[in-house]
Design an enzyme around this catalytic site. Structure first.
Site, mmCIF file in Angstrom:
data_model
loop_
_atom_site.group_PDB
_atom_site.id
_atom_site.type_symbol
_atom_site.label_atom_id
_atom_site.label_comp_id
_atom_site.label_asym_id
_atom_site.label_seq_id
_atom_site.Cartn_x
_atom_site.Cartn_y
_atom_site.Cartn_z
ATOM 1 N N HIS A 115 56.395 -6.173 29.104
ATOM 2 C CA HIS A 115 57.562 -6.373 28.227
ATOM 3 C C HIS A 115 58.723 -5.453 28.588
ATOM 4 O O HIS A 115 59.863 -5.767 28.277
ATOM 5 C CB HIS A 115 57.156 -6.162 26.758
ATOM 6 C CG HIS A 115 56.756 -4.755 26.423
ATOM 7 N ND1 HIS A 115 55.484 -4.269 26.631
ATOM 8 C CD2 HIS A 115 57.460 -3.710 25.925
ATOM 9 C CE1 HIS A 115 55.424 -3.002 26.258
ATOM 10 N NE2 HIS A 115 56.609 -2.628 25.828
ATOM 11 N N HIS A 179 61.166 8.373 21.291
ATOM 12 C CA HIS A 179 60.131 7.594 20.597
ATOM 13 C C HIS A 179 58.749 8.028 21.058
ATOM 14 O O HIS A 179 58.578 8.514 22.161
ATOM 15 C CB HIS A 179 60.330 6.086 20.729
ATOM 16 C CG HIS A 179 60.193 5.483 22.106
ATOM 17 N ND1 HIS A 179 60.823 5.972 23.225
ATOM 18 C CD2 HIS A 179 59.500 4.385 22.540
ATOM 19 C CE1 HIS A 179 60.531 5.207 24.272
ATOM 20 N NE2 HIS A 179 59.724 4.247 23.884
HETATM 21 O O1 LIG Z 1 47.276 -1.618 24.039
HETATM 22 C C1 LIG Z 1 48.163 -0.829 23.783
HETATM 23 O O2 LIG Z 1 47.951 0.222 23.194
HETATM 24 C C2 LIG Z 1 49.569 -1.181 24.260
HETATM 25 C C3 LIG Z 1 50.576 -0.132 23.881
HETATM 26 C C4 LIG Z 1 51.963 -0.477 24.351
HETATM 27 O O3 LIG Z 1 52.154 -1.237 25.284
HETATM 28 C C5 LIG Z 1 53.066 0.149 23.676
HETATM 29 C C6 LIG Z 1 54.327 -0.025 24.111
HETATM 30 C C7 LIG Z 1 55.439 0.639 23.502
HETATM 31 C C8 LIG Z 1 56.713 0.554 24.030
HETATM 32 O O4 LIG Z 1 56.986 -0.184 25.078
HETATM 33 C C9 LIG Z 1 57.864 1.334 23.540
HETATM 34 O O5 LIG Z 1 57.910 1.664 22.353
HETATM 35 O O6 LIG Z 1 58.744 1.617 24.355
HETATM 36 FE FE LIG Z 2 58.194 1.114 26.336
#
Ligand SMILES: O=C(O)CCC(=O)/C=C/C=C(\O)C(=O)O
Ligand SMILES: [Fe+2]
Length: 312
Positions: A115, A179
């Site tokens: 993402h 964050h």
């Molecule tokens: O399985 C998991 O724990 C996935 C965690 C995860 O992908 C968190 C992403 C957070 C961000 O991309 C963000 O806050 O920038």
């Molecule tokens: Fe992230």
């Protein structure tokens, strides 16, 4: 060379744990401003700097940064899965240009992205395959991390190499500012988690859904104030944006890895993507920041920013 930069925070919680409508409306307005800016600039190449969250890069080999000549997205947190429209010829030219400038760049001929890359392409361009792109992974979560000065040097080298392409290049950064979301950490991880972080075994759909639900729950807890996570730090975030706006990029060289994590959270290192993108733009000449939006959004666990800048 006509060049521009856009920075856009990402969050896996967008659309899954949204803040109040007034906050959403302000974010939408800032995103619309960025989209209008991009339409007017009309880029024919996007160099996209983004982190990964253990979907493409693992501790078996964890480069500090990596440029892709082809890439596909895994489709996590509701983002699209499939190939990105990578401009392979431009990517190869940039890779050579960066190596020629003495930066030890890792190159991937088949990068897996999540993402972090897909969300800004979807938000700003309407899909992951709409615009010629050169994806550049910048490690923003997996410690140990090197000095920020090396990221600035990477951005500068890519900017200089891009200037030789004679294209209209948009340098796009994807990352939260301060964050501290629940991203797995290798140190102290139970053996099964450590193994997945090292080997990169793709999660089953059930495991992925469970991980995503954990993040959604963390967002709810965070917004409710019941959490041990490091708070969003608007002062730190605005200091970063001030330096970017004034072109004071060398200031970041004194920011330490530990200091950044203590002040702004474990994922604050995602600002490396912003520093790289603005260093690239600065390498093409002086620039002006033309719009700047910032808001602390606990529901998204994000110091959330959108900024646009254009070469003079
Ligand atoms: O399985 C998991 O724990 C996935 C965690 C995860 O992908 C968190 C992403 C957070 C961000 O991309 C963000 O806050 O920038
Ligand atoms: Fe992230």
């Amino acid at each position: 060379m006509p060049a521009a930069a856009v920075g856009l925070s990402h969050s896996p919680l967008i659309g899954k744990n949204d803040p109040e409508p007034e906050v959403l409306a302000r974010v939408d307005e800032a995103v619309e401003t960025a989209k209008t800016f991009i339409r007017a600039f009309d880029p024919d190449l996007v160099v996209l700097y983004a982190p990964d969250h253990y979907n493409g890069f693992f501790y078996k080999e964890m480069p500090p940064f990596c440029l892709a000549t082809e890439a596909h997205a895994v489709g996590d947190f509701g983002t699209a899965a499939g190939p990105l429209s990578v401009d392979t010829a431009a990517a190869k030219a940039l890779a050579q240009g960066v190596l020629d400038r003495g930066i030890d760049l890792t190159v991937s001929a088949r990068m897996t992205v999540d993402h972090g890359f897909a969300q800004p392409l979807e938000v700003l361009f309407g899909g992951i395959d709409r615009v010629p792109v050169v994806p550049v992974f910048v490690n923003g979560v997996a410690t140990p991390l090197g000095p920020v000065s090396r990221i600035r040097a990477l951005g500068t080298a890519i900017g200089e190499a891009a200037a030789a392409l004679d294209r209209r290049v948009l340098f796009l950064a994807s990352g939260g500012l301060s964050h501290d979301p629940p991203v797995p950490v290798l140190d102290g991880a139970p053996p099964r988690v450590a193994d997945a972080l090292i080997e990169g075994r793709p999660p089953t759909p059930e495991q992925r859904a469970k991980g995503e639900q954990r993040v959604v729950q963390a967002g709810r807890d965070y917004a409710a104030g019941s959490t041990a996570m490091i708070p969003i730090n608007p002062a730190w975030d605005n200091r970063l944006l001030d330096h970017l706006e004034r072109g004071e990029l060398a200031e970041f060289d004194s920011w330490t890895v530990d200091g950044m994590a203590e002040e702004a959270g474990g994922s604050a290192h995602e600002v490396r993507a912003w520093i790289a993108a603005f260093a690239s733009l600065a390498a093409t000449g002086p620039y002006d920041m033309t719009s700047r939006f910032y808001e602390a959004i606990p529901a998204w666990i994000a110091g959330f920013a959108v900024a646009t800048a254009e070469g003079r």
